[in-house]
Write a protein that holds these residues in place. Structure first.
Motif, PDB file in Angstrom:
ATOM      1  N   ILE A  51       0.836  -1.200   0.000  1.00 13.70           N
ATOM      2  CA  ILE A  51       0.000   0.000   0.000  1.00 13.70           C
ATOM      3  C   ILE A  51       0.872   1.251   0.000  1.00 13.70           C
ATOM      4  CG2 ILE A  51      -1.717   1.315   1.297  1.00 13.70           C
ATOM      5  CD1 ILE A  51      -2.707  -1.402   2.417  1.00 13.70           C
ATOM      6  N   ALA A  52       1.930   1.255   0.814  1.00 14.36           N
ATOM      7  CA  ALA A  52       2.818   2.416   0.878  1.00 14.36           C
ATOM      8  C   ALA A  52       3.489   2.674  -0.459  1.00 14.36           C
ATOM      9  CB  ALA A  52       3.864   2.203   1.969  1.00 14.36           C
ATOM     10  N   ARG A  53       3.914   1.606  -1.144  1.00 14.18           N
ATOM     11  CA  ARG A  53       4.586   1.760  -2.424  1.00 14.18           C
ATOM     12  C   ARG A  53       3.633   2.291  -3.497  1.00 14.18           C
ATOM     13  NH1 ARG A  53       6.287  -2.942  -2.563  1.00 14.18           N
ATOM     14  NH2 ARG A  53       4.921  -3.951  -4.090  1.00 14.18           N
ATOM     15  N   VAL A  54       2.459   1.732  -3.560  1.00  9.86           N
ATOM     16  CA  VAL A  54       1.487   2.149  -4.573  1.00  9.86           C
ATOM     17  C   VAL A  54       0.927   3.533  -4.250  1.00  9.86           C
ATOM     18  CG1 VAL A  54      -0.740   1.559  -5.634  1.00  9.86           C
ATOM     19  CG2 VAL A  54       0.910  -0.242  -5.127  1.00  9.86           C
ATOM     20  N   GLY A  55       0.887   3.870  -2.954  1.00  6.73           N
ATOM     21  CA  GLY A  55       0.293   5.137  -2.540  1.00  6.73           C
ATOM     22  C   GLY A  55       1.240   6.314  -2.515  1.00  6.73           C
ATOM     23  N   ARG A  56       2.404   6.184  -3.131  1.00  6.00           N
ATOM     24  CA  ARG A  56       3.342   7.307  -3.195  1.00  6.00           C
ATOM     25  C   ARG A  56       2.873   8.342  -4.213  1.00  6.00           C
ATOM     26  NH1 ARG A  56       8.361   6.819  -0.944  1.00  6.00           N
ATOM     27  NH2 ARG A  56       8.892   4.776  -0.080  1.00  6.00           N
ATOM     28  N   ALA A  57       3.265   9.592  -3.969  1.00  2.28           N
ATOM     29  CA  ALA A  57       2.997  10.663  -4.924  1.00  2.28           C
ATOM     30  C   ALA A  57       4.081  11.707  -4.762  1.00  2.28           C
ATOM     31  CB  ALA A  57       1.621  11.282  -4.696  1.00  2.28           C
ATOM     32  N   PRO A 121     -13.900   9.631  10.181  1.00  2.00           N
ATOM     33  CA  PRO A 121     -12.893   9.842   9.135  1.00  2.00           C
ATOM     34  C   PRO A 121     -12.851   8.743   8.078  1.00  2.00           C
ATOM     35  CG  PRO A 121     -11.930   9.889  11.353  1.00  2.00           C
ATOM     36  CD  PRO A 121     -13.286   9.299  11.463  1.00  2.00           C
ATOM     37  N   VAL A 122     -13.478   7.599   8.328  1.00  2.76           N
ATOM     38  CA  VAL A 122     -13.311   6.430   7.466  1.00  2.76           C
ATOM     39  C   VAL A 122     -14.187   6.553   6.224  1.00  2.76           C
ATOM     40  CG1 VAL A 122     -13.512   3.918   7.302  1.00  2.76           C
ATOM     41  CG2 VAL A 122     -12.775   4.983   9.454  1.00  2.76           C
ATOM     42  N   VAL A 123     -13.546   6.386   5.063  1.00  2.00           N
ATOM     43  CA  VAL A 123     -14.287   6.397   3.804  1.00  2.00           C
ATOM     44  C   VAL A 123     -14.214   5.047   3.095  1.00  2.00           C
ATOM     45  CG1 VAL A 123     -14.022   8.879   3.475  1.00  2.00           C
ATOM     46  CG2 VAL A 123     -12.297   7.324   2.528  1.00  2.00           C
ATOM     47  N   GLY A 124     -13.306   4.167   3.546  1.00  4.33           N
ATOM     48  CA  GLY A 124     -13.170   2.863   2.906  1.00  4.33           C
ATOM     49  C   GLY A 124     -12.710   1.809   3.882  1.00  4.33           C
ATOM     50  N   VAL A 125     -13.176   0.567   3.673  1.00  6.66           N
ATOM     51  CA  VAL A 125     -12.801  -0.568   4.512  1.00  6.66           C
ATOM     52  C   VAL A 125     -12.490  -1.748   3.613  1.00  6.66           C
ATOM     53  CG1 VAL A 125     -13.578  -2.232   6.240  1.00  6.66           C
ATOM     54  CG2 VAL A 125     -14.230   0.179   6.451  1.00  6.66           C
ATOM     55  N   ASP A 200      -4.703  -1.503  -4.326  1.00  8.12           N
ATOM     56  CA  ASP A 200      -5.516  -0.863  -5.363  1.00  8.12           C
ATOM     57  C   ASP A 200      -6.761  -0.223  -4.766  1.00  8.12           C
ATOM     58  OD1 ASP A 200      -3.723  -1.558  -7.297  1.00  8.12           O
ATOM     59  OD2 ASP A 200      -4.969  -3.094  -8.241  1.00  8.12           O
ATOM     60  N   PHE A 201      -7.371  -0.923  -3.820  1.00  7.05           N
ATOM     61  CA  PHE A 201      -8.568  -0.377  -3.188  1.00  7.05           C
ATOM     62  C   PHE A 201      -8.251   0.913  -2.443  1.00  7.05           C
ATOM     63  CE2 PHE A 201     -11.345  -0.049   0.542  1.00  7.05           C
ATOM     64  CZ  PHE A 201     -12.595  -0.031  -0.066  1.00  7.05           C
ATOM     65  N   ALA A 202      -7.149   0.933  -1.703  1.00  6.83           N
ATOM     66  CA  ALA A 202      -6.799   2.113  -0.922  1.00  6.83           C
ATOM     67  C   ALA A 202      -6.523   3.323  -1.814  1.00  6.83           C
ATOM     68  CB  ALA A 202      -5.593   1.820  -0.037  1.00  6.83           C
ATOM     69  N   VAL A 203      -5.752   3.144  -2.884  1.00  7.39           N
ATOM     70  CA  VAL A 203      -5.419   4.299  -3.729  1.00  7.39           C
ATOM     71  C   VAL A 203      -6.621   4.742  -4.548  1.00  7.39           C
ATOM     72  CG1 VAL A 203      -2.973   3.682  -3.797  1.00  7.39           C
ATOM     73  CG2 VAL A 203      -4.480   2.929  -5.655  1.00  7.39           C
ATOM     74  N   ALA A 210      -7.132   5.607 -10.994  1.00  7.63           N
ATOM     75  CA  ALA A 210      -7.590   4.453 -11.756  1.00  7.63           C
ATOM     76  C   ALA A 210      -6.744   3.246 -11.378  1.00  7.63           C
ATOM     77  CB  ALA A 210      -7.482   4.722 -13.254  1.00  7.63           C
ATOM     78  N   VAL A 211      -7.376   2.107 -11.215  1.00  5.62           N
ATOM     79  CA  VAL A 211      -6.667   0.873 -10.861  1.00  5.62           C
ATOM     80  C   VAL A 211      -7.100  -0.222 -11.825  1.00  5.62           C
ATOM     81  CG1 VAL A 211      -6.386   1.474  -8.434  1.00  5.62           C
ATOM     82  CG2 VAL A 211      -8.424   0.229  -9.158  1.00  5.62           C
ATOM     83  N   GLY A 212      -6.349  -1.333 -11.796  1.00  5.73           N
ATOM     84  CA  GLY A 212      -6.647  -2.439 -12.685  1.00  5.73           C
ATOM     85  C   GLY A 212      -7.675  -3.390 -12.103  1.00  5.73           C
ATOM     86  N   GLU A 213      -7.943  -4.428 -12.880  1.00  6.12           N
ATOM     87  CA  GLU A 213      -8.845  -5.469 -12.408  1.00  6.12           C
ATOM     88  C   GLU A 213      -8.120  -6.339 -11.375  1.00  6.12           C
ATOM     89  OE1 GLU A 213     -11.880  -5.412 -13.041  1.00  6.12           O
ATOM     90  OE2 GLU A 213     -11.928  -4.069 -14.756  1.00  6.12           O
TER      91      GLU A 213
END
Length: 227
Positions: A51-57, A121-125, A200-203, A210-213
């Motif tokens: 998650i940390a790697r994919v969530g970088r910006a 604060p939660v928008v996703g689980v 993918d769900f988190a980002v 946009a994320v893949g299948e």
């Protein structure tokens, strides 16, 4: 009584959102302290790193990612991992300000994520092989919810998880169920599927990327998929 702890995996100065990664643990009568080296904790390390790697910006932004070490192992009537998740949400708000949050949990951590997901604060689980009790109920109105379960899980009954998922789906902003073919409870077999789905769900949820299948399809309204 031992206190919960936050382990930073990635903590940029100005994150756009926060992910809390919740570990599992067997039910115990005593209040044994959580060890960072116990298997239920270590199982979530690759998930958090993905998650940390994919969530970088760029510009120091992107996602802040923390692993939560619970105050005690297991689940009892006096204090549960839900309490620790709610504490963690308050603590990251103290550190980073009010930001949208995503809870990602495995086993009893998945249960805690679903039951704590109604916090403001939660928008996703995302619940991975969630261990659900027959009496559990959750209302996650307006949240995005993803449940991922191995078809060979013999520890956390997928039928109980599906029952709770059907309840949640009635009010969630979006709900998806992903069957991981031959996946077992520990997420060692086909572990990359669990890790990729969580990241993918988190980002997608916090950064609107946009994320893949298969996650893209589940977020677009497909109720259930098998990979």
């Amino acid at each position: 009584m031992p206190q919960p702890r936050l382990v930073p995996v990635r903590a940029p100065r100005r994150p756009e959102g926060v992910v809390l990664v919740l570990h599992g643990g067997a039910a115990r009568r005593d209040r044994a302290e959580v060890s960072p080296a116990q298997l239920s904790v270590l199982r979530m390390v690759p998930v958090a790193r993905r998650i940390a790697r994919v969530g970088r910006a760029g510009g120091g932004r992107g996602l802040a990612v923390y692993r939560v070490l619970n105050s005690t192992r297991g689940w009892d009537t006096g204090h549960t991992p839900v309490d620790d998740a709610l504490w963690a949400l308050e603590e990251v708000a103290r550190r980073h300000g009010e930001l949208p949050a995503c809870l990602v949990g495995h086993s009893l951590g998945g249960r805690a994520a679903l039951l704590a997901g109604s916090a403001a604060p939660v928008v996703g689980v995302a619940a991975l092989n969630a261990w659900i009790a027959p009496a559990d109920h959750a209302t996650l109105a307006g949240r995005r919810v993803l449940m991922v379960h191995g078809t060979a899980d013999r520890v956390a009954d997928p039928r109980r998880a599906r029952r709770l998922g059907q309840e949640v789906a009635g009010t969630a902003a979006s709900f998806g169920w992903l069957d991981v073919q031959d996946g077992k409870h520990a997420m060692l077999r086909r572990g990359s599927v669990f890790e990729r789905a969580a990241a993918d769900f988190a980002v997608a949820t916090l950064l609107d990327r946009a994320v893949g299948e298969p996650v893209a399809g589940l977020l677009e309204g497909v109720a259930s998929l098998t990979v």
